[in-house]
Scaffold this motif. Structure first.
Motif, short mmCIF file in Angstrom:
data_model
loop_
_atom_site.label_atom_id
_atom_site.label_comp_id
_atom_site.label_asym_id
_atom_site.label_seq_id
_atom_site.Cartn_x
_atom_site.Cartn_y
_atom_site.Cartn_z
N ASP A 120 55.67 73.95 42.46
CA ASP A 120 55.09 75.76 42.76
C ASP A 120 55.67 75.44 41.72
OD1 ASP A 120 57.18 74.80 44.34
OD2 ASP A 120 56.92 74.92 45.97
N TYR A 147 54.60 74.50 47.90
CA TYR A 147 54.94 75.95 48.52
C TYR A 147 53.08 76.80 48.75
CZ TYR A 147 55.03 80.85 50.27
OH TYR A 147 55.33 81.92 50.58
N THR A 151 52.58 82.73 55.26
CA THR A 151 54.37 82.65 56.02
C THR A 151 53.70 83.72 57.29
OG1 THR A 151 55.70 82.97 53.86
CG2 THR A 151 56.75 83.63 56.32
N GLN A 171 57.59 84.48 42.94
CA GLN A 171 56.95 82.74 42.67
C GLN A 171 56.70 82.55 41.37
OE1 GLN A 171 58.51 80.69 45.00
NE2 GLN A 171 59.49 82.39 45.07
N ILE A 257 55.81 78.16 57.30
CA ILE A 257 55.80 78.06 56.38
C ILE A 257 55.09 77.25 55.22
CG2 ILE A 257 56.59 78.39 53.55
CD1 ILE A 257 58.94 79.83 54.97
N HIS A 259 53.50 75.04 53.45
CA HIS A 259 52.69 73.76 51.91
C HIS A 259 51.39 72.67 52.08
CE1 HIS A 259 57.29 74.85 52.80
NE2 HIS A 259 57.90 74.89 51.68
#
Length: 267
Positions: A120, A147, A151, A171, A257, A259
């Motif tokens: 990521d 990721y 979230t 990000q 979160i 992933h």
């Protein structure tokens, strides 16, 4: 690319292990068993961005043995810590190297290229170059804890969505590999590998953070607040209010979160 402290890696390791998809990790171990051959009695895993060896510890917990671990990281202090922890128990080759120079990465003889929480941060150009090298050797790929941009917090705060949108924008900044893919990395990596003829499996591996992860969650909240504090349309008061509320509820709240884990096997 570097910048992760030993203390942060220690904080997140238990959450990483709990999140790691065990079905794909088991398939990794099965592949390693099948990959053994007369020319290489010990299977080789090249772990990119290895840090202090969290992937080594995770797969060893799940049954990996007789592995040569080729740990690659730019940060010599992290590699030294990995050797301090495991140098007498595991076969470790440590390589301090700039991951962005893909043509110089020590991939020769590898059965699997692994990476955790790395892609990521990466760009399309980095992934393209790395996959070209991997495909030339028909090496398997195990990429965990990427990721995905999602979230959720309990209890909710009115600024949660605005903070998340800003964080996801952050990000995409250059993290040392060129403009980062951020939440799109798993889709892109899957597409590139499938285009090379790999069989790709992906499974979710979300962090589920609660009171037991109080120290990690507190650090995470502070990191998110810092990342979105400038350049994303949020006022200082908004960021401070969100951060204060989140820290107040670390012990009685919950955070998920998202992933993804990916395993790609050559056809």
């Amino acid at each position: 690319m570097s910048g992760f402290s030993i203390s942060w890696l220690n904080l997140r390791e238990s959450a990483d292990f709990a999140a790691r998809d065990k079905t794909l990790a088991t398939k990794v171990l099965e592949w390693l068993g099948q990959a053994n051959d007369y020319t290489s009695p010990d299977r080789i895993i090249v772990d990119l961005g290895a840090g202090t060896g969290s992937t080594l510890r995770a797969l060893t917990k799940l049954g990996a043995n007789n592995i040569v671990w080729r740990l690659v990281d730019l940060d010599g202090k992290l590699l030294d810590e990995a050797l301090r922890r495991h140098g007498k128990q595991c076969l470790i080759e440590d390589y301090q190297a700039d991951l962005t120079i893909t043509e110089e990465l020590p991939l020769t003889g590898a059965h699997i290229i692994s990476a955790s929480a790395l892609f990521d941060l990466a760009s399309t150009a980095f992934i393209d170059a790395l996959v070209n090298r991997i495909d030339a050797r028909k090496t398997a790929v195990y990429a965990a804890l990427n990721y995905d941009g999602t979230t959720t917090w309990t209890p909710a705060h009115p600024l949660d969505e605005k903070i998340l949108a800003a964080f996801n924008q952050d990000q995409l900044r250059d993290k040392g590999f060129g403009p980062a893919l951020g939440p799109q990395c798993t889709n892109y990596l899957q597409q590139v590998l499938e285009n090379k003829g790999y069989t790709v499996s992906i499974n979710p591996s979300p962090w589920e953070l609660s009171a037991k992860d109080e120290a990690m969650t507190s650090e995470l909240i502070s990191g998110i607040a810092s990342a979105v504090s400038e350049g994303y349309g949020l006022t200082k008061q908004e960021v401070d209010d969100w951060k204060t509320f989140r820290l107040t509820h670390v012990a009685d709240g919950h955070c998920t979160i998202g992933h993804w884990d990916l395993l790609a096997l050559p056809g």
